[in-house]
Design a protein around this motif. Structure first.
Motif, PDB file in Angstrom:
ATOM      1  N   TYR A 170      13.996 -29.822  -1.782  1.00  0.00           N
ATOM      2  CA  TYR A 170      12.361 -31.107  -1.756  1.00  0.00           C
ATOM      3  C   TYR A 170      12.137 -31.677  -0.639  1.00  0.00           C
ATOM      4  O   TYR A 170      11.434 -32.334   0.116  1.00  0.00           O
ATOM      5  CB  TYR A 170      12.183 -30.928  -3.505  1.00  0.00           C
ATOM      6  N   GLN A 228      10.524 -32.390   2.284  1.00  0.00           N
ATOM      7  CA  GLN A 228       9.566 -34.202   2.628  1.00  0.00           C
ATOM      8  C   GLN A 228       9.717 -34.498   3.359  1.00  0.00           C
ATOM      9  O   GLN A 228       8.867 -35.473   4.175  1.00  0.00           O
ATOM     10  CB  GLN A 228      10.053 -34.581   1.220  1.00  0.00           C
ATOM     11  N   GLN A 251       3.158 -32.645   4.608  1.00  0.00           N
ATOM     12  CA  GLN A 251       3.690 -32.583   3.816  1.00  0.00           C
ATOM     13  C   GLN A 251       3.571 -31.491   3.196  1.00  0.00           C
ATOM     14  O   GLN A 251       3.894 -30.817   2.598  1.00  0.00           O
ATOM     15  CB  GLN A 251       3.690 -33.817   3.052  1.00  0.00           C
ATOM     16  N   LEU A 252       2.335 -30.859   3.271  1.00  0.00           N
ATOM     17  CA  LEU A 252       1.830 -29.631   2.329  1.00  0.00           C
ATOM     18  C   LEU A 252       2.589 -28.713   2.800  1.00  0.00           C
ATOM     19  O   LEU A 252       3.513 -27.213   2.651  1.00  0.00           O
ATOM     20  CB  LEU A 252       0.427 -29.520   1.353  1.00  0.00           C
ATOM     21  N   ILE A 294       6.402 -28.954   2.920  1.00  0.00           N
ATOM     22  CA  ILE A 294       6.829 -28.255   1.355  1.00  0.00           C
ATOM     23  C   ILE A 294       6.358 -26.445   0.620  1.00  0.00           C
ATOM     24  O   ILE A 294       7.356 -26.449   0.557  1.00  0.00           O
ATOM     25  CB  ILE A 294       6.110 -29.229   0.119  1.00  0.00           C
ATOM     26  N   SER A 295       5.744 -26.659   1.067  1.00  0.00           N
ATOM     27  CA  SER A 295       5.082 -25.185   0.955  1.00  0.00           C
ATOM     28  C   SER A 295       6.109 -24.542   2.123  1.00  0.00           C
ATOM     29  O   SER A 295       6.717 -23.310   1.398  1.00  0.00           O
ATOM     30  CB  SER A 295       3.746 -24.280   1.816  1.00  0.00           C
ATOM     31  N   GLY A 333       5.620 -31.683  -3.184  1.00  0.00           N
ATOM     32  CA  GLY A 333       4.431 -32.134  -2.082  1.00  0.00           C
ATOM     33  C   GLY A 333       3.190 -32.249  -3.119  1.00  0.00           C
ATOM     34  O   GLY A 333       2.560 -32.937  -1.977  1.00  0.00           O
TER      35      GLY A 333
END
Length: 475
Positions: A51, A55, A87-88, A91-92, A124
């Motif tokens: 993670y 990030q 960020q999304l 993170i995905s 996320g």
């Protein structure tokens, strides 16, 4: 006063973040045992890497960029949408990579690894960096406090025996996810909608990546001890190290809360060209963290060996010695938090900050290889202290041309002298009386009194700063 209030909010939340797990630590230690606690530490250490990769440096980058554009709501909003979109996406990608790695390479703890994936999803949806950039710490503290309290209730009502490790992991990850979601409604009054074509998320990628390098490097050697212990020693040894480390980090959280508060504050001054203000903030912050971190280090060392088995249970006898050996990082990280997070980062000297934490990461690997084999968890604690010393020392050397180091360390000898005297008295007291709640309170009170008297006798400047603060508050 705004900085002080934000420090108190953030320190309070950081303490809460550590205190609430500490409330459950004695319970979980006894219910799950050192072996299962070690499994949680090991699997959580791996998910932490993923993670953080997702990030990147977005938490620090977003915090700083929002602080730069604090007065312009449109630019601030455009920054938010662009950074959060990035960020999304990252993170995905990280979540997919994690799941592939789990299914391809994990066999023994695959079930627990999958449950830990909730932490990546939570990362996320984390927008706390936006409110930190605005220096609005009240929002994050109040909402997440309620969520943390709810998680404590769930742990005590759901986790009942050694077979409930899965439930424990899910509660911790779920609390983080829900806590991050509760911050989103507050955005409605703080940002405006910006057309998607103006977000330009990838324009933030390079700068966030620059901050990602020190972020991931920092976490490498913070988590590396657990991973290497898990491979080179037993899960029980890892469990002891993990619980001891939680207690040390609880004390440390009180000090490092200044870094989160001061970063946007100093970044805002830097953006306005207030160089003198930036330096004044550094000197004041360094003196403050020294005054509180040094007695905390000595206090923890004094009670560690009698506190650990009493607090954690018979399975965790070695945790006391680990705490004693690891306690110096309270001071070392406090110092590097000031020179790094509160100075090098907000004034955009990212390269130097990255170099310092890389030194820490590389040295930690080397120290672990030599020390864990012979000393186990104690070796991991010593390796942590050695690597943190190198980080703090390298950062202090890096700022030597712009900061007067003699002025920074002017009062430190007083804090060490008072702290050492406190240690001698409290450690002797621990040998005389048995550990209990009342006796622990007595030891803490005695330690505070001795340290406070020492500050008065040595005429430490922190007392004058406290008086000035109280006087300004009355006005």
């Amino acid at each position: 006063m705004k900085v002080i209030k934000n420090y108190l909010y953030n320190a309070g939340y950081q303490i809460l973040n550590m205190v609430l797990p500490l409330i459950t630590v004695p319970y979980i230690s006894r219910v799950l045992g050192a072996h299962d606690v070690g499994i949680n530490e090991y699997t959580n250490s791996w998910v932490t890497f993923f993670y953080l990769m997702g990030q990147m440096g977005i938490t620090l980058y977003g915090n700083r960029e929002v602080a730069y554009h604090r007065e312009d709501i449109y630019e601030r909003s455009r920054t938010f949408w662009g950074v959060e979109a990035l960020q999304l996406l990252t993170i995905s990608a990280s979540l997919i990579a994690y799941l592939v790695a789990v299914f391809l390479f994990s066999t023994t703890f695959q079930h627990y690894f999958l449950l830990q994936a909730v932490w990546i999803i939570a990362a996320g949806l984390d927008v706390s960096w936006y409110f930190m950039g605005l220096e609005n710490f009240r929002v994050t503290v109040v909402r997440n406090t309620l969520v943390k309290l709810a998680s404590i209730v769930l742990i005590f009502t759901v986790v009942k025996d050694a077979g409930d490790l899965s439930k424990y992991i899910l509660i911790l990850g779920g609390a983080q996810l829900f806590g991050n979601l509760t911050l989103w409604p507050y955005l409605r009054d703080n940002i405006v909608w910006v057309k998607i074509r103006e977000w330009h998320p990838f324009s933030h990628f390079y700068l966030a990546l620059l901050l990602f390098i020190p972020t991931i490097t920092t976490q490498v050697y913070l988590v590396l001890n657990r991973l290497m212990l898990g491979r080179m020693s037993t899960q029980a040894s890892l469990g002891n190290f993990g619980q001891a480390d939680k207690i040390v980090k609880f004390v440390l959280a009180i000090v490092t809360a200044t870094g989160t508060v001061m970063l946007p504050h100093v970044a805002s001054k830097f953006a306005k060209g207030d160089v003198k203000g930036v330096r004044a903030s550094l000197y004041s912050s360094f003196n403050f963290v020294s005054a509180i971190s040094i007695p905390m280090m000595f206090g923890l060392m004094a009670i560690a060996k009698s506190f650990a088995p009493w607090f954690l249970g018979a399975d965790f006898n070695m945790a006391g010695e680990i705490m004693f050996l690891e306690a110096p990082i309270i001071v070392l990280i406090a110092w590097s938090n000031v020179t790094g997070a509160q100075y090098l980062m907000p004034v955009n000297r990212v390269k130097e900050f990255t170099t310092s934490v890389t030194i820490g990461a590389v040295s930690n690997i080397v120290f672990n290889l030599f020390l864990i084999g012979g000393w186990g968890a104690n070796g991991a604690a010593v390796a942590t202290v050695c690597s943190e010393f190198l980080v703090a020392a390298s950062q202090i050397i890096m700022i030597r041309h712009t900061i007067r180091r003699r002025l920074m360390f002017k009062e430190v000898w007083k804090y060490f002298l008072c702290g050492l005297l406190m240690y001698l008295v409290v450690s002797r007291l621990c040998l005389i009386i048995n550990m209990s709640v009342s006796n622990l309170i007595l030891e803490v009170v005695v330690g505070i009194l001795i340290y406070s008297i020492g500050l008065v006798v040595t005429k430490a400047s922190i007392l004058d700063e406290a008086k000035n603060l109280l006087a300004s508050k009355r006005k």
